[in-house]
Design an enzyme around this catalytic site. Structure first.
Site, PDB file in Angstrom:
ATOM      1  N   HIS A 205     -13.002 -15.629   4.007  1.00 36.70           N
ATOM      2  CA  HIS A 205     -13.167 -16.517   2.849  1.00 36.70           C
ATOM      3  C   HIS A 205     -11.954 -17.412   2.647  1.00 36.70           C
ATOM      4  O   HIS A 205     -12.036 -18.417   1.955  1.00 36.70           O
ATOM      5  CB  HIS A 205     -13.490 -15.721   1.588  1.00 36.70           C
ATOM      6  N   HIS A 267      -6.708 -13.340   8.188  1.00 42.40           N
ATOM      7  CA  HIS A 267      -6.241 -14.429   7.323  1.00 42.40           C
ATOM      8  C   HIS A 267      -4.949 -15.063   7.825  1.00 42.40           C
ATOM      9  O   HIS A 267      -4.851 -16.282   7.952  1.00 42.40           O
ATOM     10  CB  HIS A 267      -5.991 -13.923   5.902  1.00 42.40           C
ATOM     11  N   LYS A 365       0.524  -4.916  -0.585  1.00 40.15           N
ATOM     12  CA  LYS A 365      -0.073  -4.609  -1.896  1.00 40.15           C
ATOM     13  C   LYS A 365       1.046  -4.214  -2.851  1.00 40.15           C
ATOM     14  O   LYS A 365       2.104  -3.769  -2.418  1.00 40.15           O
ATOM     15  CB  LYS A 365      -1.033  -3.421  -1.762  1.00 40.15           C
TER      16      LYS A 365
END
Lengths: 513, 378
Positions: A205, A267, A365
């Site tokens: 995405h 990505h 994260k």
């Protein structure tokens, strides 16, 4: 000029107002009860419909285990749209869309439910005029891919019937595309046995984001940047994707996968390819892909990995005013899990343009804040005709493409500090997408779903890109798995100490995004 | 924040803007264009500003409103600056001009234009006869008018055609985009046959209907009949006949359209009438001359203006839509059709001059419009 333009008297290449509306078609979502489906896919479909880009008679079919009727599913879509859609809710648009919503109940190993799905699709072809064109969105764990694609093949849905060769069937799959080169090849083989490669759309995405596409505009539409976009002027490149959230509730997917496989393989390496590739001869999908494949095939991880890579795992602490647990305390993770939540690697690109320029990729994260950016850091001016004291505070020039949030471009350069002494300090010049253009640019999924329906593959990585990415990452993963547990870092910081050391060795440092 | 600067000059406005920027951060940078709204001072001014503010969310701009007040008053400039929450993503400068100054709007606009960015002029109500020759129009790369907001929309359209200069555009054209997109995508699919007959119907005073008919006439190279719809708002119906059957897109209620194509089930399409703000946002997306609009204007002459009575219209449609009336009824229709066509054709052709055209067209249309309005009211 494409064929339909020639034959369609109402299409005129000068007519820039007319949007491309997808032809008659439908979308089937597997795993429709999942988060992604509710938060992204359904709202994106409504938004597309609201913008008038879906064909009249578009059909949306959900497939899941729940015991729902069409109405129940419709209600779920309705709620998802009301809550998450980007564009305002209009009853007329919804009514029109709702007419084409169907639900098929079943499990992936149940032949009967796939036969029911096939029957539903042919009903839709007849009642709604979807014309036999269907896209299958596999929002399911990769373990289920073989079952689903083989069921589609068995029930005769995977290929258009021989008497209608003009119809299309497409399959949309999500990351992870395997967990190493071997498994990626295996997965590609399974999918390609049923769907030919041109019918496979791998969703990344990030590639649907306006800012990522803007990298191409920035590089190839401007005269300003091209002359300095090479090893003569660029010192190094940092590509960062940081998230402030933890992994609570995602153990099933994440444990054993880790940050590098989850983010760097797809990505970050795609961002690297767009930043580093040569100018494509045109923006046709095949030409664009040729350049991406070329640059990825010239990319290697730099060793020795003990010094050029870093990995970490977040431990508990205070972040943003809240006490958060460490990874090992998150539900579902093994108490001795060696899954990394922070990964940084160094790459080199062996081309004339980039030789000697390190590309640093990092992701993690529970970092300081949520940010994704590409920072091109330039070399210092070879000679500074100032006193030493005048340029003490001057850093390196940098061009930063902010992918999210606060999309835009920043340029950092030196400027004289007002006053009667000559003193130069870093300042930034800022272009905010939100200031200069639309406040709410289309969601990535809107763009990508529309591209699937239009059969426009340029924003989807193909199998060779996926395999090349694994080739780059595999040696690093192998080294890590042989070397024990990742280093701990405190939640809310910018990663483990080894990450800073890996850049400090060459006299560089990470940008604070 | 709203700051009033009564009885002022543009240089005072400019220095106030600089001061605001210094106090509030770089709020006025990053604008992509200057939008000049020209209107008479009154209630409609605010409507236009609201639409511009909404559009500015997509295209952050500086909005300069030139509101022309009473011509008989003493010459005076009252300015108002709106930034922040009162101005959407834009900054709005309202210039109220009185007396002789009211006709010299351009002189007040020039000092306030953003450097090196495009200028767009918009007349939300009455537009000058030739926008490109208007002093404010000359400052602008793009000039937006709205034929539907004029007193006589159809005549306004003729005027646009006569005075067209690259960079002109009209919201009546923008309102068509959804219709055009839907029709174009219907023709993306086979069979790729030639259209043999075309009909467009809509309200008598809907300039969009005329433009749609003209666009079709230009693209399809067939005469397109422009009919007055018995009911409905704006554009009501488009029928395109090909050998394999009729492609029809109709919107009787102004909200939901129905697309009928041979070999396909009847399908509903959300085709709501577009609001000014949406149209304005679309207009600001492109700042290059719209050649397709120009071509449509030039094709206005190719439209066959059939002022066919509703009865005749209904009869003409019967064979295709398969209404349940007897054959004997349908037989004389083609004749009747031909007659009406011939007459209208003749008239239009004979008086080829733009002005004469306008008159001929204008009168009956005006009457029809009045009738329609009366109907709507009741």
């Amino acid at each position: 000029m494409t064929a339909p333009t020639k034959r369609n008297p109402l299409r005129d290449p000068r007519d820039k107002r007319l949007p491309r509306i997808a032809g008659p078609s439908g979308l089937v979502i597997f795993g429709v009860t999942g988060d992604l489906s509710r938060k992204k896919l359904m709202p994106a479909i409504y938004d597309l419909s609201n913008r008038g880009l879906l064909p009249p008679g578009f059909a949306l079919v959900g497939f899941a285990r729940r015991d729902w009727a069409d109405q129940d599913f419709m209600q779920v879509v309705h709620d998802a749209v009301k809550q998450h859609a980007r564009t305002p809710f209009r009853q007329a648009v919804w009514d029109q869309l709702a007419e084409g919503i169907r639900f098929v109940q079943g499990t992936f190993d149940d032949d009967a439910s796939f036969d029911a799905l096939a029957a539903t699709l042919s009903d839709l072809d007849r009642d709604r005029g979807t014309g036999g064109n269907h896209a299958f969105y596999l929002s399911v764990p990769p373990g289920a891919f073989p079952t689903v694609v083989n069921q589609l093949k068995r029930a005769g849905m995977a290929t258009p019937p021989t008497e209608h060769p003009g119809q299309w069937r497409r399959v949309v799959i999500e990351k992870p595309f395997g967990h190493d080169l071997a498994s990626a090849k295996q997965l590609n083989k399974i999918v390609n046995e049923v769907f030919p490669e041109e019918s496979v759309f791998r969703i990344d995405h990030y590639l649907g984001k306006e800012t990522v596409q803007n990298i191409l505009a920035l590089r190839f539409a401007n005269q300003l940047y091209e002359p300095i976009w090479n090893a003569n002027y660029v010192d190094h490149v940092q590509i960062t994707m940081a998230e402030d959230i933890g992994l609570g509730g995602r153990a099933g997917y994440y444990d054993g996968i880790g940050a590098a496989r989850d983010v760097i393989q797809n990505h970050l390496l795609q961002l690297l390819a767009l930043t580093a590739m040569e100018e494509p001869v045109s923006f046709r999908p095949s030409d664009l892909r040729a350049e991406k494949v070329k640059v990825l095939s010239a990319t290697r991880p730099v060793g020795p990995f003990d010094e050029t890579t870093a990995r970490g795992q977040y431990s508990g602490g205070w972040q943003g005013g809240q006490k958060v647990p460490g990874l090992l305390e998150e539900g579902g993770f093994a108490k001795d899990s060696t899954t990394e939540t922070y990964a940084a690697i160094t790459c080199e690109i062996n081309t004339r343009r980039w030789a000697g320029v390190p590309f640093y990729l990092r992701t993690g994260k529970r970092l300081g804040r949520r940010v994704t950016e590409v920072a091109v850091v330039f070399k210092r001016a070879p000679h500074l005709p100032f006193d030493d004291t005048a340029t003490e505070e001057l850093g390196q020039n940098a061009l930063v493409v902010r992918v999210q949030p606060d999309e835009g471009v920043t340029i950092r350069f030196g400027s004289k500090v007002p006053g009667n002494t000559m003193e130069v300090r870093d300042v930034t010049m800022d272009f905010g997408y939100g200031h200069a253009f639309t406040e709410s640019s289309p969601e990535a999924y809107e763009r990508l779903l529309l591209d699937v329906l239009l059969g426009e593959p340029s924003l989807f990585p193909k199998n060779d890109e996926v395999e090349l990415s694994w080739e780059i990452l595999d040696p690093v993963m192998k080294h890590w798995s042989a070397n024990g547990a990742p280093e701990k870092y405190k939640a809310g910081t910018w990663g483990p100490a080894s990450a800073d050391e890996m850049l400090a060795r060459t006299g560089r440092h990470w940008r604070r995004p | 924040m709203i700051i009033d600067l009564p009885s002022t000059t543009t240089s005072q406005v400019n220095s106030k803007l600089v001061q605001l920027r210094e106090e509030g951060g770089a709020v006025t940078l990053g604008r992509v264009l200057t939008l000049v709204i020209v209107t008479d001072d009154g209630t409609k001014t605010e409507e236009a500003v609201d639409a511009a503010n909404d559009a500015s969310r997509e295209h952050p701009c500086r909005v300069i409103v030139v509101a022309r007040g009473a011509r008989k008053a003493a010459p005076r400039l009252d300015a108002q600056i709106r930034v922040g929450g009162d101005a959407g993503a834009s900054e709005v400068i309202v210039l109220r001009l009185y007396g002789e100054l009211a006709n010299e709007g351009a002189s007040c606009v020039v000092p306030l234009l953003l450097p090196d960015t495009p200028v767009v002029a918009w007349w939300p109500n009455e537009a000058p006869p030739v926008p490109a020759k208007d002093p404010i129009g000359q400052l602008a790369q793009r000039r937006i008018t709205d034929a539907a907001a004029e007193k006589n929309p159809i005549r306004a359209l003729e005027q646009r055609k006569a005075g067209y200069t690259p960079g002109d555009t009209d919201l009546a054209w923008t309102r068509l985009t959804l219709w055009r997109a839907m029709l174009a995508s219907a023709f993306d699919l086979p069979p790729y046959e030639k259209v043999t007959e075309a009909e467009v119907s809509g309200e008598a005073d809907s300039p969009s209907t005329d433009l749609l008919a003209a666009w079709l006439a230009g693209c399809l190279r067939v005469p397109v009949k422009r009919l007055k719809a018995a009911r409905g708002e704006g554009i009501v119906d488009v029928r395109l006949e090909r050998r394999s059957g009729v492609v029809e897109l109709s919107r009787p209620d102004g909200k939901i359209g129905t697309l009928t194509q041979p070999g396909q089930p009847e399908r509903r399409v959300a085709l709501q009438r577009r609001q000014v703000r949406d149209c304005l946002a679309e207009e600001l997306r492109r700042l290059d001359p719209d050649e397709v609009y120009e071509a449509a204007l030039r094709s206005l002459g190719k439209v066959v203006r059939g002022r066919i009575a509703p009865k005749a219209t209904a009869a003409a449609r019967k064979p295709a839509s398969g209404a349940a009336k007897a054959k004997s009824d349908g037989a004389p229709d083609p004749k009747a059709d031909g007659k009406v066509d011939g007459k209208v054709d003749g008239k239009v052709d004979a008086k080829a001059g733009g002005k004469a055209d306008g008159k001929v067209d204008g009168k009956p249309v005006k009457a029809a419009a009045k009738a329609a309005k009366a109907k709507a009211g009741s």
